[in-house]
Write a protein that holds these residues in place. Structure first.
Motif, PDB file in Angstrom:
ATOM      1  N   THR A  30       0.705  -1.293   0.057  1.00 20.21           N
ATOM      2  CA  THR A  30      -0.013  -0.142   0.246  1.00 20.21           C
ATOM      3  C   THR A  30       0.766   1.377  -0.072  1.00 20.21           C
ATOM      4  O   THR A  30       2.166   1.184   0.563  1.00 20.21           O
ATOM      5  CB  THR A  30      -0.811   0.063   1.264  1.00 20.21           C
ATOM      6  OG1 THR A  30      -1.825   1.321   1.251  1.00 20.21           O
ATOM      7  CG2 THR A  30      -0.029  -0.294   2.279  1.00 20.21           C
ATOM      8  N   ALA A  31       0.427   2.254  -0.758  1.00 19.08           N
ATOM      9  CA  ALA A  31       0.922   3.497  -0.639  1.00 19.08           C
ATOM     10  C   ALA A  31       0.733   4.316   0.594  1.00 19.08           C
ATOM     11  O   ALA A  31       1.455   5.366   1.116  1.00 19.08           O
ATOM     12  CB  ALA A  31       0.561   4.388  -1.899  1.00 19.08           C
ATOM     13  N   SER A  32      -0.306   3.890   1.456  1.00 17.23           N
ATOM     14  CA  SER A  32      -0.829   4.602   2.716  1.00 17.23           C
ATOM     15  C   SER A  32       0.357   4.604   3.879  1.00 17.23           C
ATOM     16  O   SER A  32       1.139   3.495   3.871  1.00 17.23           O
ATOM     17  CB  SER A  32      -2.055   4.126   3.276  1.00 17.23           C
ATOM     18  OG  SER A  32      -2.396   4.511   4.219  1.00 17.23           O
ATOM     19  N   GLY A  33       0.657   5.726   4.334  1.00 18.41           N
ATOM     20  CA  GLY A  33       1.606   5.684   5.540  1.00 18.41           C
ATOM     21  C   GLY A  33       2.889   6.126   5.104  1.00 18.41           C
ATOM     22  O   GLY A  33       3.742   6.324   5.918  1.00 18.41           O
ATOM     23  N   LYS A  34       3.334   6.158   3.586  1.00 17.95           N
ATOM     24  CA  LYS A  34       4.318   6.463   3.219  1.00 17.95           C
ATOM     25  C   LYS A  34       4.718   8.064   3.310  1.00 17.95           C
ATOM     26  O   LYS A  34       3.518   8.721   2.836  1.00 17.95           O
ATOM     27  CB  LYS A  34       4.628   5.988   1.880  1.00 17.95           C
ATOM     28  CG  LYS A  34       4.724   4.447   1.721  1.00 17.95           C
ATOM     29  CD  LYS A  34       5.247   4.126   0.397  1.00 17.95           C
ATOM     30  CE  LYS A  34       5.449   2.633   0.560  1.00 17.95           C
ATOM     31  NZ  LYS A  34       5.806   1.836  -0.886  1.00 17.95           N
ATOM     32  N   HIS A  35       5.512   8.589   3.742  1.00 15.84           N
ATOM     33  CA  HIS A  35       5.625  10.082   4.184  1.00 15.84           C
ATOM     34  C   HIS A  35       6.635  10.879   3.070  1.00 15.84           C
ATOM     35  O   HIS A  35       6.679  12.193   3.427  1.00 15.84           O
ATOM     36  CB  HIS A  35       6.485  10.276   5.516  1.00 15.84           C
ATOM     37  CG  HIS A  35       5.213  10.000   6.695  1.00 15.84           C
ATOM     38  ND1 HIS A  35       4.187  10.550   6.881  1.00 15.84           N
ATOM     39  CD2 HIS A  35       5.414   8.809   7.368  1.00 15.84           C
ATOM     40  CE1 HIS A  35       3.752  10.066   7.785  1.00 15.84           C
ATOM     41  NE2 HIS A  35       4.239   8.763   8.300  1.00 15.84           N
TER      42      HIS A  35
END
Length: 210
Positions: A30-35
């Motif tokens: 997932t791309a979620s949570g990458k900063h």
């Protein structure tokens, strides 16, 4: 009796492997949570026509661009964007004659809002911030001395869309507007005359998030 033992053994085996299977299923790409994200691309910068008395057009030009973003969460980000090389412009008079050339190199800091979920295939975004653009190598025809252009400063607005290829890679298309009114100088002295350039950029790039 043998069937009960077999069923019991199968049940115990399934229970033993269930936590591991659940853990494996929960590890989703997932791309979620990458900063962090970086984008490399190319942009075409085009100033408006009739920016100054006696000047009909400042031709646009392409340049490579880079951007670095920090995502506060999946929707809000802060972006540092700039040209990796200078945009070259040819300046033309009201009769179409060439008056000379000038180069500029903008850099901008913006806040952005990205719509939708992090893993959506298409993610539109909008942004606003502050930019500066340094002008250099002015070679403009003049019989009164060297004509220079001061650094442009002001607001920048951005609209764009990301197309997710996977959780790491994405393609980007964007357009940016800069409120650009740099002052002209003669032999290093201010003249009070401002060039209403107000350029748009249209850019395409490939990005990675981590």
């Amino acid at each position: 009796m043998r069937s009960i033992r077999t069923l019991t053994l199968a049940t115990l085996t399934a229970l033993a492997f269930a936590p591991a299977a659940f853990a494996q299923d929960s590890t989703v790409d997932t791309a979620s949570g990458k900063h962090f994200a970086v984008v490399g691309g190319v942009s075409l910068l085009q100033p408006k026509n009739d920016p100054l008395d006696g000047v009909r057009k400042v031709d646009g030009g392409p340049a490579p661009t880079l951007s670095f973003s920090y995502y506060i969460n999946d929707n809000w980000a802060v972006e540092l964007w700039g040209a990796a090389d200078k945009f070259d412009h040819r300046v033309r008079g009201t009769d179409g004659a060439r008056l000379g050339t000038v180069e500029q190199q903008p850099i901008a800091l913006s806040g952005q809002y990205h719509f939708g979920q992090a893993d959506n295939v298409f993610r539109p975004f909008v942004g606003a911030g502050y930019y500066e653009s340094n002008f250099s190598n002015e070679d403009l025809a003049s019989d009164i001395g060297h004509i220079g252009v001061k650094t442009a400063k002001g607001a920048i607005g951005t609209v764009g869309v990301d197309m997710n290829i996977n959780s790491t890679w994405f393609a980007r298309a964007d357009a940016r507007y800069m409120h650009s009114r740099p002052e002209l100088t003669v032999n290093g002295e201010g003249t009070g005359d401002k060039a209403k350039l107000d350029p748009w950029t249209v850019g395409f790039g490939i990005g990675a998030r981590f």
